[in-house]
Motif scaffolding. Sequence first.
Motif, short mmCIF file in Angstrom:
data_model
loop_
_atom_site.label_atom_id
_atom_site.label_comp_id
_atom_site.label_asym_id
_atom_site.label_seq_id
_atom_site.Cartn_x
_atom_site.Cartn_y
_atom_site.Cartn_z
N THR A 176 3.78 8.67 4.35
CA THR A 176 2.91 7.71 3.67
C THR A 176 1.49 8.23 3.60
O THR A 176 1.06 9.02 4.46
CB THR A 176 2.93 6.35 4.39
OG1 THR A 176 2.08 5.44 3.69
CG2 THR A 176 2.44 6.47 5.82
N ASP A 177 0.75 7.78 2.58
CA ASP A 177 -0.67 8.10 2.45
C ASP A 177 -1.55 7.03 3.09
O ASP A 177 -2.77 7.11 3.01
CB ASP A 177 -1.05 8.21 0.96
CG ASP A 177 -0.39 9.40 0.29
OD1 ASP A 177 -0.52 10.52 0.82
OD2 ASP A 177 0.26 9.21 -0.75
N VAL A 212 6.37 3.21 10.36
CA VAL A 212 6.12 4.63 10.11
C VAL A 212 5.70 5.48 11.31
O VAL A 212 5.72 6.70 11.20
CB VAL A 212 5.06 4.83 9.00
CG1 VAL A 212 5.55 4.28 7.68
CG2 VAL A 212 3.73 4.20 9.38
N VAL A 213 5.28 4.91 12.43
CA VAL A 213 4.82 5.79 13.50
C VAL A 213 5.98 6.58 14.09
O VAL A 213 7.11 6.09 14.17
CB VAL A 213 4.09 5.02 14.63
CG1 VAL A 213 2.84 4.34 14.10
CG2 VAL A 213 5.01 4.03 15.31
N GLU A 214 5.69 7.81 14.49
CA GLU A 214 6.71 8.64 15.10
C GLU A 214 7.03 8.16 16.52
O GLU A 214 6.13 7.77 17.27
CB GLU A 214 6.22 10.09 15.15
CG GLU A 214 6.02 10.72 13.78
CD GLU A 214 5.45 12.13 13.88
OE1 GLU A 214 4.93 12.48 14.95
OE2 GLU A 214 5.53 12.86 12.88
N LEU A 215 8.30 8.18 16.88
CA LEU A 215 8.70 7.83 18.24
C LEU A 215 8.63 9.09 19.10
O LEU A 215 9.18 10.13 18.73
CB LEU A 215 10.12 7.25 18.24
CG LEU A 215 10.34 5.99 17.41
CD1 LEU A 215 11.78 5.52 17.51
CD2 LEU A 215 9.39 4.89 17.84
N ASN A 263 -4.90 3.33 1.38
CA ASN A 263 -4.07 4.39 0.82
C ASN A 263 -5.01 5.47 0.31
O ASN A 263 -5.67 5.30 -0.72
CB ASN A 263 -3.18 3.87 -0.31
CG ASN A 263 -2.18 4.91 -0.78
OD1 ASN A 263 -2.55 6.06 -1.01
ND2 ASN A 263 -0.93 4.51 -0.92
N THR A 264 -5.11 6.55 1.05
CA THR A 264 -6.12 7.58 0.76
C THR A 264 -5.91 8.24 -0.59
O THR A 264 -6.85 8.77 -1.18
CB THR A 264 -6.12 8.65 1.86
OG1 THR A 264 -4.80 9.19 2.00
CG2 THR A 264 -6.54 8.03 3.21
N LEU A 320 0.83 -1.20 0.00
CA LEU A 320 0.00 0.00 0.00
C LEU A 320 0.87 1.25 0.00
O LEU A 320 0.53 2.25 -0.66
CB LEU A 320 -0.93 0.01 1.22
CG LEU A 320 -2.33 -0.59 0.99
CD1 LEU A 320 -2.24 -2.10 0.92
CD2 LEU A 320 -3.29 -0.16 2.08
N ARG A 321 1.98 1.22 0.70
CA ARG A 321 2.86 2.38 0.76
C ARG A 321 3.40 2.74 -0.61
O ARG A 321 3.62 3.92 -0.91
CB ARG A 321 4.03 2.12 1.71
CG ARG A 321 3.68 2.07 3.18
CD ARG A 321 4.91 2.18 4.04
NE ARG A 321 5.48 3.52 4.01
CZ ARG A 321 6.65 3.85 4.53
NH1 ARG A 321 7.41 2.94 5.11
NH2 ARG A 321 7.09 5.08 4.47
#
Length: 308
Positions: free
Chosen positions: A165-166, A142-145, A280-281, A123-124
């Motif tokens: 990413t979307d 992808v999540v922010e730390l 994926n928007t 999807l990315r």
Amino acid sequence: MGETIPIAVPRKGRPLESVLDRLADRLDVPDLADDITSTLRHEKALTKGTIDPDEEDVYHRLAAYSTVDDPTAPEYTLLRDDRAGKPRRIVFDSVTIPLSHVESAPDGAAIQLVGREEPFRSLRTHEFALGFDSADLVLEEVVELRAEPLNRIADINARINPADTDVQVVTGMGDTVYHTLLATPDVAPSSGSLDRDFLEAYEGPLCIEPRYERLVQAVLGTRALEGIEFRYPEEGREEEAAIAETGLGVYLTVTGSTARDHGLLLGEQLFPSETVLLENTAETTETVAFVRSLLNGKDLETELAVGQ
């Protein structure tokens, strides 16, 4: 011809079974879902050696499973398994499901499940508009730390940078297991709980799977990890055994029975691990939105409640 919406799904295991259960319920295809699930469970048992192989080799079985003259029949493929000897294992490849029996479906619309090793990454790269994967992979990628911990799947989207990413999490499938804090009695607190507060004050080794390092950093928060040194199980060694030797660790648990067998105490369930529907928007069309609505819904018993 109407639009066929491809959906990236795992090739095997609990996440794929969760997707098939959802489709069986929402699209009324229980026989198809049962057929794929039973075939893959049989092949898993053959690969693990828990049942005796029949006279046909893996290539003959693959040919028998994949009925090329039926466009709606499931197809399978071969994959190298990680077990000793790297045996070839039959895994899911694809299946097309017409939506002609679904109320309000666009004329000629269908969905095609397509097996991928890591659907989220597909999807990315904009290969798919919709897909299913473990919420864990989103955290790993992808999540922010941040200093603060991440407690809920529903908070993942807020930590995804749109510049990266979307892809967004839509909902979970309810197949929840937990990343759980585990400790030996001599490391666990003699009074109080084995939880995040304990980790805030703890300094020393923490045993985790290497692939979960970024996930654990996101779940615990960087502040709680000050003074903590990650340790990793030796290759081929059972995770619970490595945690018992280290004294403290984080690992996925369902019942916790294996952890108890190694003398470990079960602490706080730090974060739910669940198969999630992803979108994926940037690739959303009217038909994609319709398919998404079919797969989503308040009837799901999930840790995630995005937009519900």
